[in-house]
Design a protein around this motif. Structure first.
Motif, mmCIF file in Angstrom:
data_model
loop_
_atom_site.group_PDB
_atom_site.id
_atom_site.type_symbol
_atom_site.label_atom_id
_atom_site.label_comp_id
_atom_site.label_asym_id
_atom_site.label_seq_id
_atom_site.Cartn_x
_atom_site.Cartn_y
_atom_site.Cartn_z
ATOM 1 N N LYS A 1 51.809 119.684 34.106
ATOM 2 C CA LYS A 1 50.363 119.717 34.370
ATOM 3 C C LYS A 1 49.931 121.107 34.828
ATOM 4 C CE LYS A 1 49.890 114.831 35.655
ATOM 5 N NZ LYS A 1 49.558 113.877 36.761
ATOM 6 N N GLY A 2 50.770 121.722 35.688
ATOM 7 C CA GLY A 2 50.448 123.059 36.162
ATOM 8 C C GLY A 2 50.448 124.072 35.034
ATOM 9 N N GLN A 3 51.434 123.990 34.139
ATOM 10 C CA GLN A 3 51.488 124.914 33.007
ATOM 11 C C GLN A 3 50.283 124.746 32.096
ATOM 12 O OE1 GLN A 3 55.364 123.820 31.528
ATOM 13 N NE2 GLN A 3 56.390 125.498 32.614
ATOM 14 N N ALA A 4 49.851 123.504 31.931
ATOM 15 C CA ALA A 4 48.674 123.256 31.098
ATOM 16 C C ALA A 4 47.419 123.851 31.737
ATOM 17 C CB ALA A 4 48.504 121.752 30.874
ATOM 18 N N LEU A 5 47.309 123.726 33.060
ATOM 19 C CA LEU A 5 46.167 124.318 33.755
ATOM 20 C C LEU A 5 46.149 125.837 33.614
ATOM 21 C CD1 LEU A 5 45.670 122.458 37.170
ATOM 22 C CD2 LEU A 5 43.986 122.774 35.359
ATOM 23 N N VAL B 1 56.371 120.145 50.760
ATOM 24 C CA VAL B 1 55.403 120.099 49.670
ATOM 25 C C VAL B 1 55.664 118.821 48.883
ATOM 26 C CG1 VAL B 1 54.470 121.289 47.660
ATOM 27 C CG2 VAL B 1 55.468 122.610 49.528
ATOM 28 N N HIS B 2 54.679 117.955 48.802
ATOM 29 C CA HIS B 2 54.808 116.755 47.993
ATOM 30 C C HIS B 2 54.314 117.054 46.595
ATOM 31 C CE1 HIS B 2 54.911 113.663 51.549
ATOM 32 N NE2 HIS B 2 55.945 114.488 51.519
ATOM 33 N N LEU B 3 55.210 116.910 45.616
ATOM 34 C CA LEU B 3 54.883 117.216 44.231
ATOM 35 C C LEU B 3 54.950 115.926 43.416
ATOM 36 C CD1 LEU B 3 57.096 120.423 43.796
ATOM 37 C CD2 LEU B 3 54.654 120.330 44.254
ATOM 38 N N HIS C 1 53.529 125.897 40.725
ATOM 39 C CA HIS C 1 52.701 126.148 41.897
ATOM 40 C C HIS C 1 53.257 127.312 42.709
ATOM 41 C CE1 HIS C 1 55.921 123.918 43.902
ATOM 42 N NE2 HIS C 1 55.469 124.417 45.043
ATOM 43 N N LEU C 2 52.404 127.953 43.463
ATOM 44 C CA LEU C 2 52.797 129.079 44.307
ATOM 45 C C LEU C 2 52.180 128.882 45.680
ATOM 46 C CD1 LEU C 2 54.086 131.968 44.511
ATOM 47 C CD2 LEU C 2 51.805 132.854 43.960
ATOM 48 N N LEU C 3 53.039 128.953 46.716
ATOM 49 C CA LEU C 3 52.544 128.962 48.087
ATOM 50 C C LEU C 3 52.086 130.379 48.396
ATOM 51 C CD1 LEU C 3 55.371 126.893 49.839
ATOM 52 C CD2 LEU C 3 53.162 126.053 49.025
ATOM 53 N N VAL C 4 50.821 130.546 48.708
ATOM 54 C CA VAL C 4 50.251 131.874 48.930
ATOM 55 C C VAL C 4 50.013 132.063 50.423
ATOM 56 C CG1 VAL C 4 48.352 133.442 48.417
ATOM 57 C CG2 VAL C 4 49.156 131.847 46.666
ATOM 58 N N GLU D 1 50.463 118.205 47.823
ATOM 59 C CA GLU D 1 50.099 118.072 49.239
ATOM 60 C C GLU D 1 51.041 118.897 50.112
ATOM 61 O OE1 GLU D 1 48.826 114.004 50.730
ATOM 62 O OE2 GLU D 1 50.049 113.450 48.987
ATOM 63 N N LEU D 2 50.465 119.513 51.134
ATOM 64 C CA LEU D 2 51.276 120.137 52.175
ATOM 65 C C LEU D 2 51.286 119.200 53.374
ATOM 66 C CD1 LEU D 2 50.170 123.894 52.201
ATOM 67 C CD2 LEU D 2 51.876 122.769 50.781
ATOM 68 N N VAL D 3 52.466 118.797 53.815
ATOM 69 C CA VAL D 3 52.599 117.864 54.928
ATOM 70 C C VAL D 3 53.474 118.524 55.990
ATOM 71 C CG1 VAL D 3 53.393 115.596 55.657
ATOM 72 C CG2 VAL D 3 52.432 115.892 53.358
#
Length: 824
Positions: free
Chosen positions: A237-241, A228-230, A52-55, A29-31
């Motif tokens: 999970k991100g690496q698996a995706l 960023v709420h992680l 994750h990457l903020l684009v 989440e972006l807060v």
């Protein structure tokens, strides 16, 4: 902002946020501020530290965006910094941007401040240039940063240092930077600037504590802030995706490297006429004065871009290159203001990001291609995002000259990859700025203080020995050379003063051959421009190569409007090229841009000498890039690939000595005169000014340029398509002649009209071999031979027009009292 511009970025008309795909699958989440989702999307990348990457939608890195939007965000941040500092402190500030992502943003912030010089970190080292600092970016794909300002004092002032990055996630990079620089260049104030500040409260407190620790003020300016709420386990999970969705097979979207197939699209290269000496960006520093020069040149350069585009191009994309962000951004911004086409901008990157063709994901497509700037950390893949499938009518790729390599033009290279996805690819190559490195070597000598050439025609990388007596009688020199008691470069022959009859022969030869020489000059220059660096640095081998180098420079100006640098250096048979001259060239130019130039080839001894000398220099100094291939006007010995002709004809500059070579002697290398840190020496014969025809020779040939243009074009086309591989037939012929005439020393056999003339003017000649039926090209040779009592022997089978034989067993007893040769 224009939402339609952003195919893979911020919310489109359907309202789908480009971070939705990641947020739904990972719970990220972006807060924070309301505009966060306008500024940022989300993607995933292959990174063991952060999946994750903020684009950014407005940075101009991964997501094509209007250049006006990109530039305006940087300007706005810069104006806020100037307001924060006040005009006086802003005038003392230095702006530092981060490679590779924030190089263009930092530059734009500096523009907004308006008074500050700019520098960005780099991952491209420069041999011989000591870093002014460095730091690590722990979460980055490539972590090490170097600071390489051309001006060593750029960071040493006590004014504010403005640090610019695209986003703050933890603040670690900022802490590392300030820690390193404050230890070297302490100051009282820092300003940290970013598009978004996404630090946690704990990270923000760390920066405040660090500022108190170093007793400095640290301000922060950002366009938006949040966190960023992680959720727990997000990295795994991100690496698996990424592993699940990464697609190694080829295709247009979400792909790894593909080799383009199908019809070939057009790739057009254009010259922007980049201002001479203007840095291509802030890698080594960019001052307010540089900014003024760039602003003045932008309209003209954008006009060149517009002319290169198809009339039907409605969607045009300008693609920058890794750290080279600012120059393509400004070109795109200028083009956007002067064309009806929709212009977007982004750049290539080192960072591997997963591509997923979904409206809720920031990176919709990926083009993969090999690195093309010979990176210091070795070869690897590079990427361009959201280009494939975007429907661009034309893509303008902007790179610096360091990156204009075979890898760029390879079948799987960037240009070919782009050509598979657009109707027109335009290549723009901006000259890579080479820093002035500290050197104890002097600047080149120039006319009129040294030589009769105009100062812009040539810079002599030599030392002036005009006040030293170096001349010795020809017979005395020859005996010393052949006995092994001296090297030919340790003394000079007495300058031959041509008779009135001989001078008439020179002018007659020039009148009849000027057009032929002009055509050869044009052809060899066109070969160099077609096959060698885009903006070559001509380096003549003094002195016979110097008039040819000047003529090549004049042709480049006449035909292409190019102002090529030109220098003359010394090379000595058996001793090699002047290593200090190579060091000077490497300190002031990219060695890969250097093209060595000579007048003609004989048997190819100097060609071999240069190749060996360059190899030795690379081994001793560790400086690579010099190409030992020589470009010559005439190659009768078939020793090189780059030549204007392979015919052995009279080149009038071979008829005389210094009086056709700027009044400069041949070069001198003697231990008592030339030290380890000196250039080789030469003399300037000012006293011979009355007989000087150096400039007259150049002007006579250059006057024929307009009439040979068509012939040059035809000849160049023929040369480019033909087999120009050296056969070394001249060397074979010399070896044969050496044995047939009982000489047993190839150094005493001088083939070709030019070399034979040198024998008659500077050595003790024994015989002249003339090709049966040779005509006016040998008139001056026959006259000189008659004056010196040297027999001319006609030979039926001879690959050259003539060959000069130096007396093989020379003592002063081999000539009579009058100095004429005695036949043996």
């Amino acid at each position: 902002m224009n939402k339609a511009v952003n195919d893979g970025g911020r919310p489109g008309p359907d309202g789908v946020w480009s971070g939705t795909w990641v947020a739904e699958r990972l719970g990220v989440e972006l807060v924070g501020d309301d505009q966060l989702t306008d500024l940022l999307g989300l993607a995933l990348r292959r990174n063991p530290k952060r999946a994750h990457l903020l684009v950014s939608h407005v940075l101009g890195k991964h997501v094509p965006q209007s250049p006006r939007v990109v530039y305006d965000h940087g300007l706005a941040l810069g104006r806020r910094v100037r307001e924060l500092l006040g005009t006086e402190e802003a005038s003392r500030a230095v702006v530092l941007g981060y490679a590779e992502t924030a190089t263009g943003l930092g530059h734009s912030v500096a523009d907004g401040i308006g008074l500050a010089p700019y520098l960005h970190s780099t991952r491209r080292p420069v041999p011989g240039l000591t870093p002014a600092g460095g730091f690590e970016e722990s979460h980055s794909h490539a972590t090490s940063h170097l600071l390489l300002p051309e001006n060593p004092g750029l960071l040493s002032g006590d004014g504010p240092l403005v640090l610019v990055d695209d986003e703050f996630s933890t603040g670690n990079t900022i802490l590392n930077t300030i820690r390193d620089l404050h230890a070297r260049y302490p100051r009282g104030r820092y300003v940290v600037v970013a598009l978004v500040d996404m630090r946690s409260p704990k990270d923000a407190d760390r920066l405040d504590a660090f500022a108190r620790e170093i007793d400095a003020r640290v301000d922060l300016v950002a366009a938006a802030s949040g966190t960023v709420h992680l959720p727990e386990g997000v990295l795994e999970k991100g690496q698996a995706l990424v592993a699940r969705f990464e697609m190694p097979h080829s295709g247009a979207r979400g792909t790894a490297r593909s080799t383009p197939t199908g019809p070939q699209r057009t790739i057009k290269r254009i010259d922007l006429h980049w201002p001479h000496g203007l840095p291509d960006g802030g890698r080594h520093g960019f001052t307010p004065a540089h900014r003024i020069r760039l602003e003045a040149a932008l309209p003209s350069m954008a006009a060149h871009l517009a002319q290169a585009l198809p009339a039907t191009a409605h969607r045009v994309h300008i693609l920058g290159f890794e750290e080279l962000m600012y120059t393509p951004l400004r070109l795109a911004h200028q083009l956007e203001q002067t064309t009806d086409a929709q212009v977007t901008y982004s750049t290539t990157t080192r960072s591997p990001v997963l591509a997923v063709d979904d409206p809720g994901y920031a990176i919709r497509s990926r083009i993969t291609f090999p690195a093309h700037d010979t990176p210091a950390d070795g070869p690897g893949d590079r990427y361009a995002y959201n280009i494939a499938g975007a429907g661009f009518d034309a893509v303008i790729a902007v790179v610096d000259s360091t990156a204009d390599t075979p890898e760029l033009h390879a079948p799987d290279g960037l240009l070919a990859q782009l050509a598979a996805h657009t109707g027109q690819v335009v290549l723009v190559v901006v000259p890579s700025h080479t820093p002035e490195r500290p050197s104890m070597l002097p600047e080149p000598l120039r006319g009129p203080a040294f030589s009769s050439y105009a100062p812009e025609e040539v810079g002599w990388l030599l030392q002036d020995l005009s006040d030293v007596t170096l001349e010795a009688p020809t017979e005395e020199r020859e005996e010393a050379i052949q006995s092994g008691g001296a090297h030919y470069a340790e003394s000079l022959p007495v300058e031959y003063q041509p008779s009135e009859q001989y001078q008439e022969l020179f002018h007659a030869a020039l009148e009849t051959s000027a057009g032929r020489i002009a055509q050869a000059v044009g052809a060899v220059t066109e070969l160099v421009l077609a096959e060698r660096p885009p903006r070559p640095v001509l380096v003549s081998l003094a002195r016979a190569g110097t008039p040819v180098g000047v003529l090549m420079r004049r042709w480049a100006q006449f035909r292409h409007g190019l102002d090529l640098p030109h220098y003359a250096v010394s090379i000595v048979r058996g001793r090699g090229i002047d290593a200090n001259a190579l060091r000077w060239l490497a300190a002031h130019h990219d060695p890969r841009d250097v093209v060595f130039v000579d007048g003609w080839t004989g048997k190819g001894a100097i060609t071999r000498e240069l190749a060996e000398a360059v190899k030795e220099f690379e081994d001793s100094d560790g400086i690579t890039g010099f190409d030992p291939e020589i470009a010559v006007l005439a190659d009768p010995g078939s020793c090189v690939r780059t030549y204007g002709t392979r015919e052995d004809f009279l080149i009038p500059s071979a008829c005389l000595n210094s009086t056709v070579s700027g009044l400069i002697s041949r070069t001198v290398l003697r231990a008592d005169l030339v030290g380890a840190d000196d250039f080789h020496g030469a003399k300037f014969y000012r006293e011979l000014a009355g007989a000087d025809v150096s400039v007259a020779f150049l002007d006579a040939v250059a006057a024929r340029f307009p009439e040979v243009v068509d012939a040059v074009d035809a000849q160049t086309k023929e040369l480019l398509s033909g087999d120009r591989a050296p056969t070394w037939e001249g060397w074979a012929a010399v070896e044969r002649i050496s044995e047939e005439y009982g000489i047993h020393d190839v150094n005493l056999v001088k083939p070709g009209v030019g070399e034979t003339t040198r024998v008659l003017l500077r050595r003790v000649p024994w015989k002249i071999l003339a090709k049966a039926g040779a005509g006016a090209d040998l008139d001056h040779v026959r006259l000189l031979a008659e004056q010196r009592g040297v027999p001319v022997e006609e030979v039926a089978e001879l690959p050259y027009t003539c060959v000069g034989l130096i007396h093989p067993k020379y003592t002063r007893g081999a000539t009579g009292a009058d100095g004429r040769a005695v036949n043996v």
